[in-house]
Design an enzyme around this catalytic site. Structure first.
Site, PDB file in Angstrom:
ATOM      1  N   ARG A  49      -6.763  -4.257  17.477  1.00  0.00           N
ATOM      2  CA  ARG A  49      -6.892  -4.571  16.041  1.00  0.00           C
ATOM      3  C   ARG A  49      -7.917  -3.301  15.411  1.00  0.00           C
ATOM      4  O   ARG A  49      -7.461  -2.972  14.423  1.00  0.00           O
ATOM      5  CB  ARG A  49      -7.124  -5.950  15.607  1.00  0.00           C
ATOM      6  N   TYR A 101       6.568   2.532  -7.760  1.00  0.00           N
ATOM      7  CA  TYR A 101       7.469   1.591  -7.044  1.00  0.00           C
ATOM      8  C   TYR A 101       7.386   0.295  -7.410  1.00  0.00           C
ATOM      9  O   TYR A 101       6.275  -0.196  -7.857  1.00  0.00           O
ATOM     10  CB  TYR A 101       7.220   2.017  -5.735  1.00  0.00           C
ATOM     11  N   ASP A 173       0.116   8.486  -4.042  1.00  0.00           N
ATOM     12  CA  ASP A 173       1.204   8.149  -3.230  1.00  0.00           C
ATOM     13  C   ASP A 173       2.043   9.393  -2.679  1.00  0.00           C
ATOM     14  O   ASP A 173       2.642   9.858  -3.789  1.00  0.00           O
ATOM     15  CB  ASP A 173       2.084   7.037  -3.704  1.00  0.00           C
ATOM     16  N   LYS A 198       9.067   6.056   6.022  1.00  0.00           N
ATOM     17  CA  LYS A 198      10.198   6.886   5.323  1.00  0.00           C
ATOM     18  C   LYS A 198      10.186   8.288   6.018  1.00  0.00           C
ATOM     19  O   LYS A 198      10.399   8.113   7.171  1.00  0.00           O
ATOM     20  CB  LYS A 198       9.725   7.100   4.041  1.00  0.00           C
TER      21      LYS A 198
END
Length: 386
Positions: A49, A101, A173, A198
């Site tokens: 982690r 978004y 972004d 994406k």
């Protein structure tokens, strides 16, 4: 060999670094934990982690592509956005675009309602609204350029300069373009965010996110928070994304070549009321795009004549395009922003952002463009039949 060529950086990520077996492709490290050399003697990695060799490899290449000092790989694009919120306290102000978004809008508005920070939602192309927001001395400003789904652009360099004068950090972004088509850190931004789901991965089989910082100390702070709240990405997803990123430059080339032909087709089609694509000379952000981007991308939206009935008919007759969320994969996708990607926004907020019920968004894939055009032609013809 040192290089500043992005295609070489992307392809060579981790290549020929295996010191044990000489593997050309770096191994995937699935181990959750790592042994200490001895009592109180840590190695580079101790718990996955916190740090993982495969994830570190991906973070390094994305940071290098963006021209940043530190990369942090997260489990999703939304967790990357959530991560940057950790630098905000209840008295700090975040400024976001009114047309961002829908998932981003939902996250920020709900966190603000819970008192994590103060929120200002503005049209960032409105000089008065921007000046008013900056006068309140926000700590962080989020830009989304091009915006989702209307492909609006803001002048990143100009807003960064004004933000610095106000003492604000700027996060951009960059999901729609990737570092191959836009590099916000070079324009003055402090943070770049990606949904690696994406274009960076590009095959619609991995969900992930990335944050890249210009300043190493800010990167250290965000990496600490990513470990603390447990949103770091998995080794397997990082491995898959590393594989996807190697073909990003050639995928983008074909994406854009196909998109140019799709835009020209839609521009001339009588069923199309409006088209939103920065590559068009009559797009309001065309000159900005030419100045700050290295290409216009493969995302576009258009409004169709005939209202709800026409939209319904179009989706019923589309075949090659897949009606689905997401974008940036090798396959062509089509969506209805109001009921899909932006369903998290109230209708009033959608209207304010300019998202109409007859708006359709395309993520143009890399299939043969003649097949793409034939599919659109058939669906658009069906949408206008009485």
């Amino acid at each position: 060999m040192k290089t500043d060529k992005l295609a070489t950086i992307a392809v060579r990520a981790g290549i020929n670094t295996d010191q044990h077996h000489g593997a050309v492709v770096p191994a995937m490290h699935l181990s959750t934990t790592y042994s200490l050399k001895g009592f109180k003697e840590k190695r580079d990695f101790d718990y996955s982690r916190t740090g993982n060799p495969t994830r570190a490899n991906l973070a390094e290449v994305i940071a290098e592509l963006e021209g940043g000092s530190r990369g942090i790989i997260t489990s999703t694009g939304m967790s990357a956005l959530h991560l940057i919120c950790q630098i905000l306290s209840s008295n700090d102000t975040l400024v976001i675009p009114h047309d961002c978004y829908g998932g981003s809008y939902r996250l920020f508005t709900h966190l603000a309602e819970r008192g994590q920070f103060k929120l200002i939602v503005i049209d960032q192309n409105n000089a008065d609204e921007l000046a008013g927001a900056l006068a309140l001395k926000p700590k962080l400003i989020l830009l989304e350029s091009p915006s989702n789904p209307l492909l609006r652009l803001v002048d990143i360099k100009a807003i960064c300069a004004k933000s610095k004068q106000a003492g604000a950090l700027v996060a951009v972004d960059n999901t729609f373009l990737s570092p191959f088509l836009q590099k916000p850190l070079s324009l003055g931004a402090d943070i770049v965010i990606h949904s690696t789901t994406k274009f960076i991965n590009g095959h619609s089989d991995v969900v992930g996110g990335a944050v890249v910082t210009k300043d190493d100390s800010l990167g250290e702070e965000l990496a600490w928070w990513a470990n603390c709240i447990g949103i770091t990405g998995s080794a397997f997803d990082s491995f898959m994304t590393l594989r996807g990123i190697k073909t990003l430059p050639i995928r983008l080339r074909q994406h854009q070549e196909n998109t140019d032909k799709v835009v020209a087709y839609l521009k001339a089609h009588p069923a199309v009321e409006a088209i939103y694509y920065p590559g068009l000379e009559d797009h309001l952000g065309h000159e900005i795009a030419k100045a700050q981007q290295m290409g216009f991308g493969s995302m576009l939206s258009f409004e169709i004549k005939g209202g709800d009935e026409a939209v319904t008919k179009l989706f019923a007759n589309i075949e090659l395009f897949t009606l689905a969320q997401s974008l940036g994969g090798v396959e062509s996708l089509i969506s209805h922003p109001s009921s899909m990607t932006h369903a998290g926004m109230a209708i009033e907020a959608q209207i304010a952002a300019g998202i109409k019920q007859n708006l359709i968004r395309l993520s143009v894939g890399i299939e043969d463009v003649e097949d793409i055009l034939a599919d659109l032609d058939n669906a658009l013809a069906a949408s206008q039949r009485v």
